[in-house]
Write a protein that holds these residues in place. Structure first.
Motif, PDB file in Angstrom:
ATOM      1  N   LEU A 175       0.839  -1.200   0.000  1.00 17.94           N
ATOM      2  CA  LEU A 175       0.000   0.000   0.000  1.00 17.94           C
ATOM      3  C   LEU A 175       0.875   1.252   0.000  1.00 17.94           C
ATOM      4  CD1 LEU A 175      -2.548  -1.099   2.765  1.00 17.94           C
ATOM      5  CD2 LEU A 175      -2.802  -1.378   0.294  1.00 17.94           C
ATOM      6  N   LEU A 198      -9.153  -6.809  -2.282  1.00 16.71           N
ATOM      7  CA  LEU A 198      -7.764  -6.498  -2.586  1.00 16.71           C
ATOM      8  C   LEU A 198      -7.264  -7.328  -3.761  1.00 16.71           C
ATOM      9  CD1 LEU A 198      -6.128  -6.238   0.968  1.00 16.71           C
ATOM     10  CD2 LEU A 198      -6.402  -4.384  -0.681  1.00 16.71           C
ATOM     11  N   LYS A 230      -7.735   2.460  -5.571  1.00 13.43           N
ATOM     12  CA  LYS A 230      -7.547   3.456  -4.525  1.00 13.43           C
ATOM     13  C   LYS A 230      -8.708   3.447  -3.544  1.00 13.43           C
ATOM     14  CE  LYS A 230      -7.037   7.161  -7.035  1.00 13.43           C
ATOM     15  NZ  LYS A 230      -6.724   8.570  -7.390  1.00 13.43           N
ATOM     16  N   VAL A 270      -5.383   5.925  -0.179  1.00 11.71           N
ATOM     17  CA  VAL A 270      -4.407   4.838  -0.068  1.00 11.71           C
ATOM     18  C   VAL A 270      -4.585   3.959  -1.289  1.00 11.71           C
ATOM     19  CG1 VAL A 270      -3.724   2.766   1.183  1.00 11.71           C
ATOM     20  CG2 VAL A 270      -4.236   4.859   2.443  1.00 11.71           C
ATOM     21  N   VAL A 302      -3.388   0.721  -3.869  1.00 15.88           N
ATOM     22  CA  VAL A 302      -2.814  -0.628  -3.872  1.00 15.88           C
ATOM     23  C   VAL A 302      -1.782  -0.690  -4.994  1.00 15.88           C
ATOM     24  CG1 VAL A 302      -3.289  -3.088  -4.087  1.00 15.88           C
ATOM     25  CG2 VAL A 302      -4.973  -1.579  -3.001  1.00 15.88           C
TER      26      VAL A 302
END
Length: 719
Positions: A184, A276, A284, A303, A305
């Motif tokens: 991340l 994920l 995001k 945040v 990925v």
């Protein structure tokens, strides 16, 4: 063997023991395990399930005047045998944190029918890396029972004597082989450090427990003065992240680090392992607070990925299907501290009726009942240390010698018979030295290694005393960690086993005299007295085998060895004989010859130390003469030595090229058909299936073999 369906709080252990151990029923009537096996029944040794526990604390007592505490917790469980608390493990240290939420996961067995008392002690770290708890400040302790914890839906808050509260979370473990890998990075996070500073962000991950509370499983490192940080890549088991449920909500929180432990929340987001993995790199998440979530146009940054992958890792079952064999070396302590074997109550005393076992016999059966199923010819080298034996130069002390002339004993019963007979031939002496036996076993592992995980060596050391060559033992372990090898140490009696805990190295890796760190943890220590009572054999077997699967996988990962495709034929082995270094005592250590060396047409190489041949009759031969008095000279003492002198280093042993002698208790070689390697463990259905063409064996022996395979699967977490 297949058994009844296993519920979460009731798993039926089949007996691992076909000999005369007894247990007490709930009505108080005593039965023998042999009698149960004769009826073909199963023994419900314990209703249990494996659980995981996480700890957190609130308002820990401040021990330092100028800063907050640096807390860590030590987890203990009360032993049923001596009513003393035994350390299970320790959490990581969280610096400057009065409200710690530790990520360390403790896996233990929960027995529904027992009172299992837990004790958690909280310390403030004073000296980093120091194992001695007296060097740290004691903050307080809390005590509870597992029944209270599990009865409270797996969540419990108890007061800490000394100030604060301890929070415990527990869940039943769902075994799975999947792992998740992700990375991340933050994008324009909102600064929380004011006009004259920049935030120092770190991120934490928590899974939502079955009771609805977040349980932390991950904490990143702190990235200083950066509002767009990239945190390190994470590789973690799916079991630890979400306990096997990839749709379980995961809460990620971004924090601004504070040196006083008063970290400031910069926002959070919720996701799952499935989200994920499905969205992958580039996805995001908006970082918001609870109030800001009501207005999607407001956020505290994002945040993103940068990497996400869900993958299946190899398991021990994969390597077993590929033909891996587990070679077990048995090492027995013959030091004088065991006491006179002829006197009842001493550690080596053997019940002449055979109805009960001493602790050495119990340890042998507990381990071999499981591991013998993965050694297809079931030939086990049996060695002793710390004893006086007959050599070419008379009676001498040796710290690595075969207790039978053939070196290898056949099957668990052969090992037990060889051990029992050796007590009238080997004099007890000392001191307790491990390094030579570990070195010889490492030589066997080196010579049988084929680079494809075809063989893995497990050294079982059964001992009663303090190690007298601690540094040399650590040196030998560091070298052995580079090889396909594990070491199991079973402590018998009531001696001080502090050194054994150091060798176990669960919390602090060991180093050799040159400062080299062991490449991996290969030692598992278990104290026999911690497993007295109902179901002793099953619990001991599960505990001593528990780390073997992970140790096998750690070696395969270190050497980058993938499992081979399932095979049904015999696996090749590498020829060779390890000639170990010279022992410190007069009698040098005996090497452990590989099975392939013996089967290739050569006689067993004469070890530097040998038991006189007239002391051990061949299988089916005449019984030995009456044993000498305890500590006295053996028959034939003073006569011409029967053992030939040792060969020159590197030279062919005497008789090389001749037919090998039969293994002890094996009968004529070639009288039984070869064992194929077709074995399959179906972890998803919680069953163990064996397809084995085996020699004719008794019904009790066949049941013991199947039960051993089932227990090993339990230790691997696949059942």
């Amino acid at each position: 063997t297949t058994g009844p369906p296993r519920s979460s709080f009731s798993r039926r252990f089949q007996s691992t023991q076909g000999r005369g151990h007894g247990y007490a029923s709930t009505a108080g009537t005593k039965h023998t395990m042999a009698a149960v096996l004769e009826t073909g029944g199963q023994v419900d040794l314990a209703c249990h399930t494996e659980i995981e526990i996480f700890f957190a604390a609130m308002r820990i007592k401040k021990m330092d005047w100028s800063s907050e505490s640096d807390p860590f917790a030590v987890f203990y469980m009360k032993s049923n045998s001596n009513n003393q608390f035994v350390e299970v493990g320790r959490t990581e240290v969280l610096y400057d944190q009065p409200n710690p939420r530790w990520t360390k996961q403790f896996k233990i067995d929960y027995f529904f029918e027992e009172i299992q008392t837990c004790l958690v002690k909280v310390y403030d770290e004073d000296k980093a890396g120091v194992h001695d708890l007296s060097k740290h400040d004691f903050c307080g302790q809390a005590q509870f029972t597992l029944g209270h914890l599990m009865g409270g839906a797996g969540q419990l808050t108890v007061p800490i004597q000394g100030g604060g509260q301890l929070v415990a979370h527990a869940e039943e473990i769902s075994a799975c082989a999947e792992h998740v890998s992700f990375q991340l990075r933050g994008i324009k996070l909102k600064n929380k450090a004011g006009f004259f500073g920049t935030s120092d962000p770190f991120i934490t991950g928590s899974r939502i427990s079955e009771g609805g509370r977040p349980v932390r499983f991950y904490k990143s490192e702190v990235i200083m003065d950066n509002l767009s940080p990239t945190w390190p890549k994470v590789n973690m088991s799916v079991q630890k992240v979400c306990n096997g449920d990839i749709d379980r909500p995961l809460l990620f929180e971004v924090w601004d680090w504070d040196s006083r432990g008063k970290h400031v929340n910069m926002g959070d987001f919720t996701t799952s392992v499935r989200e994920l993995a499905d969205n992958g790199a580039g996805f995001k998440f908006a970082v918001n607070s609870d109030k800001e979530r009501k207005n999607p146009s407001k956020n505290r940054g994002h945040v993103a990925v940068t990497h996400a992958m869900l993958y299946r890792s190899n398991t021990v079952i994969d390597y077993l299907r590929g033909g891996m064999e587990i070679n077990v070396v048995v090492g027995i302590d013959y030091t004088g501290s065991n006491g006179n074997p002829a006197l009842p109550g001493t550690l080596h005393y053997c019940d002449p009726t055979g109805m009960t076992f001493n602790q050495y016999q119990t340890a042998i059966t507990s381990v071999l009942a499981v591991l013998q199923e993965y050694d297809h010819d079931q030939l086990f080298p049996v060695y002793g240390f710390g004893g006086r034996i007959q050599t070419a130069n008379g009676r001498q002390v040796s710290h690595c010698f075969p207790i039978v002339p053939e070196v290898y004993a056949h099957g668990m019963s052969g090992v037990l018979d060889a051990y029992k007979m050796s007590l009238s031939q080997v004099g007890l002496s000392g001191p307790t030295l491990f390094s030579q036996l570990i070195g010889a076993s490492a030589g066997l592992a080196r010579n049988t290694a084929d680079g494809q995980m075809g063989n893995y060596t497990v050294l079982l050391i059964i001992t009663d005393g303090v190690i007298n060559d601690m540094q040399k033992t650590m040196d030998a372990i560091v070298e052995a960690a580079e090889l396909p090898m594990s070491i199991i140490i079973v402590g018998v009696g009531n001696a001080d086993f502090t050194d054994m805990v150091v060798l176990d190295a669960d919390d602090h890796p060991i180093h050799n005299s040159a400062g080299k760190r062991a490449a991996r943890d290969i030692v598992q220590f278990v104290k026999m007295n911690d497993f007295n009572g109902l179901g002793q054999e099953a619990r001991l077997a599960k505990e001593v085998i528990a780390e073997i699967p992970d140790q096998i996988l750690s070696y395969a990962k270190m050497r980058n060895i993938a499992p081979k495709q399932p095979v049904a034929q015999e696996m090749p082995t590498v020829e060779g004989l390890y000639m170990g270094g010279q022992a410190e005592e007069v009698a040098p250590a005996a090497p452990i010859p590989s099975k392939s060396t013996m089967a290739a047409g050569g006689a067993r190489p004469a070890p530097p130390v040998a038991v006189a041949s007239h002391l051990m009759p061949a299988h089916g031969g005449a019984a030995p003469s009456a044993p000498p008095a305890y500590g006295g000279a053996p028959p034939g003492y003073g006569a011409a030595p029967s053992a030939p002198p040792p060969p020159a280093y590197g030279a062919a042993p005497p008789g090389y090229g001749q037919a090998p002698p039969p293994a002890y208790n094996a009968g004529p070689r070639g009288s039984a058909p070869a064992w194929p390697k077709a074995r399959q463990v179906n972890a998803m259905q919680a069953t163990v299936v064996e397809v084995v063409q085996e020699p004719r064996r008794t019904g009790a022996q066949r049941r013991t073999s199947a039960q051993g395979a089932a227990l090993f699967a339990m230790a691997n977490g696949s059942v």
